[in-house]
Motif scaffolding. Structure first.
Motif, PDB file in Angstrom:
ATOM      1  N   TYR A 454       0.596  -1.172   0.317  1.00  0.00           N
ATOM      2  CA  TYR A 454      -0.058  -0.032   0.072  1.00  0.00           C
ATOM      3  C   TYR A 454       0.706   1.269  -0.327  1.00  0.00           C
ATOM      4  N   GLU A 455       1.066   2.191  -1.061  1.00  0.00           N
ATOM      5  CA  GLU A 455       1.603   3.535  -1.384  1.00  0.00           C
ATOM      6  C   GLU A 455       1.507   4.562   0.394  1.00  0.00           C
ATOM      7  N   ASP A 456       0.501   4.266   0.890  1.00  0.00           N
ATOM      8  CA  ASP A 456       0.278   5.177   1.706  1.00  0.00           C
ATOM      9  C   ASP A 456      -0.024   3.993   2.673  1.00  0.00           C
ATOM     10  N   SER A 457       1.071   2.765   3.235  1.00  0.00           N
ATOM     11  CA  SER A 457       1.157   2.476   4.224  1.00  0.00           C
ATOM     12  C   SER A 457       2.758   3.616   4.755  1.00  0.00           C
ATOM     13  N   GLY A 458       3.519   3.752   4.115  1.00  0.00           N
ATOM     14  CA  GLY A 458       4.540   4.569   4.914  1.00  0.00           C
ATOM     15  C   GLY A 458       5.636   5.113   3.561  1.00  0.00           C
ATOM     16  N   ALA A 459       6.823   5.677   4.286  1.00  0.00           N
ATOM     17  CA  ALA A 459       7.981   5.644   3.296  1.00  0.00           C
ATOM     18  C   ALA A 459       8.344   4.399   1.872  1.00  0.00           C
ATOM     19  N   LEU A 460       8.689   5.649   0.946  1.00  0.00           N
ATOM     20  CA  LEU A 460       9.054   3.799   0.051  1.00  0.00           C
ATOM     21  C   LEU A 460       9.941   3.469   0.915  1.00  0.00           C
ATOM     22  N   GLU A 461      10.948   4.000   0.869  1.00  0.00           N
ATOM     23  CA  GLU A 461      12.062   2.750   2.167  1.00  0.00           C
ATOM     24  C   GLU A 461      11.931   2.537   3.409  1.00  0.00           C
ATOM     25  N   GLU A 462      10.473   2.265   4.001  1.00  0.00           N
ATOM     26  CA  GLU A 462      10.102   1.961   4.844  1.00  0.00           C
ATOM     27  C   GLU A 462       9.989   0.335   4.058  1.00  0.00           C
ATOM     28  N   ARG A 463       8.931   0.622   3.065  1.00  0.00           N
ATOM     29  CA  ARG A 463       8.029  -0.405   2.448  1.00  0.00           C
ATOM     30  C   ARG A 463       9.364  -1.321   1.707  1.00  0.00           C
ATOM     31  N   ALA A 464       9.951  -0.587   1.342  1.00  0.00           N
ATOM     32  CA  ALA A 464      11.353  -1.616   0.492  1.00  0.00           C
ATOM     33  C   ALA A 464      12.092  -2.621   1.652  1.00  0.00           C
ATOM     34  N   LEU A 465      12.774  -1.394   2.914  1.00  0.00           N
ATOM     35  CA  LEU A 465      12.250  -3.152   3.865  1.00  0.00           C
ATOM     36  C   LEU A 465      11.802  -3.929   4.177  1.00  0.00           C
ATOM     37  N   ALA A 466      10.143  -3.418   4.738  1.00  0.00           N
ATOM     38  CA  ALA A 466       9.340  -4.418   4.352  1.00  0.00           C
ATOM     39  C   ALA A 466       9.455  -5.514   3.507  1.00  0.00           C
ATOM     40  N   TYR A 467       9.693  -4.796   2.273  1.00  0.00           N
ATOM     41  CA  TYR A 467       9.829  -6.778   1.031  1.00  0.00           C
ATOM     42  C   TYR A 467      11.367  -7.092   1.770  1.00  0.00           C
ATOM     43  N   GLU A 468      12.605  -6.901   1.921  1.00  0.00           N
ATOM     44  CA  GLU A 468      13.145  -7.673   2.078  1.00  0.00           C
ATOM     45  C   GLU A 468      13.266  -8.128   3.222  1.00  0.00           C
ATOM     46  N   LEU A 469      12.853  -7.739   4.242  1.00  0.00           N
ATOM     47  CA  LEU A 469      11.944  -8.931   5.177  1.00  0.00           C
ATOM     48  C   LEU A 469      11.362  -9.562   4.984  1.00  0.00           C
ATOM     49  N   ALA A 470      10.555  -9.533   4.135  1.00  0.00           N
ATOM     50  CA  ALA A 470       9.496 -11.007   3.845  1.00  0.00           C
ATOM     51  C   ALA A 470       9.749 -11.546   3.139  1.00  0.00           C
ATOM     52  N   TYR A 471      11.217 -11.466   1.807  1.00  0.00           N
ATOM     53  CA  TYR A 471      11.461 -12.304   0.983  1.00  0.00           C
ATOM     54  C   TYR A 471      12.405 -13.002   1.457  1.00  0.00           C
ATOM     55  N   THR A 472      13.705 -12.589   3.168  1.00  0.00           N
ATOM     56  CA  THR A 472      14.251 -13.379   3.872  1.00  0.00           C
ATOM     57  C   THR A 472      13.920 -14.148   4.221  1.00  0.00           C
ATOM     58  N   LEU A 473      12.406 -14.313   4.786  1.00  0.00           N
ATOM     59  CA  LEU A 473      11.439 -14.812   5.911  1.00  0.00           C
ATOM     60  C   LEU A 473      11.327 -15.980   4.732  1.00  0.00           C
ATOM     61  N   LEU A 474      10.693 -15.509   3.823  1.00  0.00           N
ATOM     62  CA  LEU A 474      10.580 -17.223   2.738  1.00  0.00           C
ATOM     63  C   LEU A 474      11.042 -17.665   2.842  1.00  0.00           C
ATOM     64  N   ALA A 475      12.609 -17.403   2.201  1.00  0.00           N
ATOM     65  CA  ALA A 475      14.029 -18.134   2.167  1.00  0.00           C
ATOM     66  C   ALA A 475      13.504 -18.901   3.205  1.00  0.00           C
ATOM     67  N   ARG A 476      13.770 -18.599   4.197  1.00  0.00           N
ATOM     68  CA  ARG A 476      14.016 -19.765   5.264  1.00  0.00           C
ATOM     69  C   ARG A 476      12.703 -20.341   5.743  1.00  0.00           C
ATOM     70  N   VAL A 477      11.637 -19.740   5.009  1.00  0.00           N
ATOM     71  CA  VAL A 477      10.349 -20.945   4.824  1.00  0.00           C
ATOM     72  C   VAL A 477      10.433 -22.033   4.436  1.00  0.00           C
ATOM     73  N   GLU A 478      11.518 -21.442   3.168  1.00  0.00           N
ATOM     74  CA  GLU A 478      11.876 -22.822   1.826  1.00  0.00           C
ATOM     75  C   GLU A 478      12.813 -23.651   2.827  1.00  0.00           C
ATOM     76  N   ALA A 479      14.050 -23.392   2.884  1.00  0.00           N
ATOM     77  CA  ALA A 479      14.780 -24.093   4.080  1.00  0.00           C
ATOM     78  C   ALA A 479      13.937 -25.399   4.935  1.00  0.00           C
ATOM     79  N   ALA A 480      13.211 -24.340   5.594  1.00  0.00           N
ATOM     80  CA  ALA A 480      12.109 -25.446   6.399  1.00  0.00           C
ATOM     81  C   ALA A 480      11.570 -26.811   6.507  1.00  0.00           C
ATOM     82  N   TYR A 481      11.399 -26.653   5.167  1.00  0.00           N
ATOM     83  CA  TYR A 481      10.011 -26.894   4.465  1.00  0.00           C
ATOM     84  C   TYR A 481      11.059 -28.009   3.326  1.00  0.00           C
ATOM     85  N   ASP A 482      12.148 -27.813   3.302  1.00  0.00           N
ATOM     86  CA  ASP A 482      12.646 -28.523   2.047  1.00  0.00           C
ATOM     87  C   ASP A 482      13.310 -30.047   2.982  1.00  0.00           C
TER      88      ASP A 482
END
Length: 482
Positions: A454-482
């Protein structure tokens, strides 16, 4: 003192005929009701005392949608039932073509297609009216809404003389919300304000149903009372009325000052029966979170992903993220009823106790991943709504919140120390609900993605950090499921 409204204002005894004169045969079919011929321009004024609108249909009219579409919408806003009557014998498929040309089948509920005056019309006319008529003498002040919403307010507050409206932020659902101070029909001010919510008919119907469902799950003192008798529906939008939490404290401030006590109140009292209802399940957690709209993609998410990739080039695009998300397998996890949107804006602390008050049940789910609510709450605390750009060192500290399995106790009085203590407390509760760390991480990733999308959630830099964290968490989940 304001004039008391006449009692006959709310009597819906008219049947409206769109035309120059009421057909003679109609009088025989509307016993105890009064037929009245009106023009299109008279509908809004005539509707408050009517229960039924009859529109003679002329399928050959080229501008049928322009001629009748507005009238149908006005009638539905007033709660009128609508009957379309061919003004001459027509084939069924011809009438269907007309109805589709006016979008009546898609937009209007309760339309009856009647091929003449018969018992069907009689039955329709004799049905009880759909609630009270519009209170045309109701005085509105403050943040006055548009004409269609005003009609809904006039119907919902048929016993009032005046409303003063203060617009309140309505969240991500697209709803409009007002705090309302009102005077009764005699002009006397009512001591406590109410909350009015307007959203699509479908969303209001869902929230009304949810309000009934959660009545046995959440103590009445911890949730706003719902005035079901004031709920109304229009052509496209519905309206609900709630009690307002007067003088309540914001949850974000309360939890930062004493996270252990506040979380114990939230999960041990307010959501006690919700937490206790969690049970073992086995399904696709990733798909469940997508169905809850915790995981969503958007152009705003793509912009956040692009900026995140500048700082961390190995991050994938949202298309890659979406593909990997869909590929996650089903897994055992805890399921149960969840609020579905448990962010800090939907939580308050009672003014005279430590009890947590909870609002907005539009996203309630009877069965969903049980840890979803705490994942949503955590993300809303780490990334407050409308957050501006924080310094790089704060971003680095936030990364540690998601890259360390067990957060140690925080020391000191800094903002980050308080935040770490809050997140540590939330996760301790979350693990009692969902022991599988991979499932919790997936829920955290989903709500980080929702924040970033959501564009109005916060500054683009804050949302970029959230995306980075989400992508990294997903990689950890995939490793746990393998």
């Amino acid at each position: 003192m304001m004039e008391r409204l006449p009692p006959d204002r709310v009597n819906r005894t008219h049947v409206l005929w769109l035309g120059d004169a009421v057909p003679v045969g109609l009088h025989r079919h509307v016993l105890n009701l009064v037929p009245r011929a009106i023009t299109a321009s008279e509908l809004n004024d005539a509707a408050p005392t009517a229960c039924l609108l009859i529109i003679p249909v002329a399928p050959e009219i080229a501008d049928a949608s322009l001629r009748y579409g507005t009238l149908v919408g006005q009638a539905r806003n007033h709660g009128l039932r609508i009957v379309l009557v061919p003004d001459r014998p027509v084939a069924c498929d011809e009438l269907e073509t007309y109805l589709h040309s006016t979008n009546s089948l898609a937009v209007v509920k309760g339309v009856r297609r009647i091929g003449g005056f018969d018992d069907h019309l009689l039955d329709e006319a004799q049905r009880p009216p759909e609630g009270k008529g519009a209170n045309r003498r109701l005085q509105l002040s403050g943040d006055v809404p548009d004409e269609d919403t005003t009609v809904l307010l006039q119907r919902a507050f048929e016993d009032a003389s005046a409303l003063h409206l203060h617009a309140v932020q309505g969240g991500k659902s697209g709803a409009w919300v007002w705090r309302v101070h009102w005077h009764d029909g005699g002009g006397h001010p009512m001591p406590l304000p109410l909350l009015v919510k307007v959203a699509s008919v479908e969303k209001i119907a869902m929230e009304r149903s949810n309000a009934r469902h959660i009545a046995n799950l959440i103590p009445g003192r911890c949730r706003p009372g719902v005035h079901l008798d004031r709920g109304v529906e229009g052509a496209t939008h519905g309206l609900m009325v709630f009690d307002f939490f007067n003088n309540a404290q914001g949850f974000d401030a309360a939890i930062c000052s004493n996270p252990a006590v506040v979380l114990a109140s939230l999960l041990g009292t307010t959501l006690k029966h919700v937490v206790e209802a969690a049970r073992a399940g086995h399904s696709n957690v990733a798909q469940s979170l997508r169905d809850m709209k915790a995981f969503r993609t958007s152009p705003a998410l793509a912009a956040a992903a692009d900026l995140a990739a500048v700082h961390v080039p190995e991050l994938g695009s949202i298309e890659t993220l979406d593909r990997r998300w869909r590929a996650l397998p089903p897994s055992p996890h805890r399921v149960g009823p969840v609020h579905g949107d448990l962010h800090t804006g939907n939580l308050f602390l009672a003014p005279t106790s430590s009890e947590v008050l909870i609002i907005d049940f539009g996203s309630f789910r009877a069965i969903a991943p049980a840890c979803a609510d705490l994942a949503c709450l955590e993300v809303s605390i780490v990334f407050p709504q409308g957050q501006g750009i924080r310094p790089p060192e704060i971003h680095d500290q936030i990364r540690t919140l998601y890259f360390v399995d067990d957060l140690p106790p925080a020391y000191g009085s800094s903002e980050m120390a308080r935040l770490q203590e809050v997140i540590r407390a939330i996760r301790q509760w979350a693990r009692t609900i969902e022991p599988d760390a991979a499932v919790l991480a997936l829920a955290q990733a989903a709500y980080l993605i929702r924040y970033a999308s959501y564009e109005d959630s916060g500054a683009l830099e804050e949302r970029a950090l959230a995306y980075e964290l989400a992508y990294t968490l997903l990689a950890r989940v995939e490793a746990a499921y393998d």
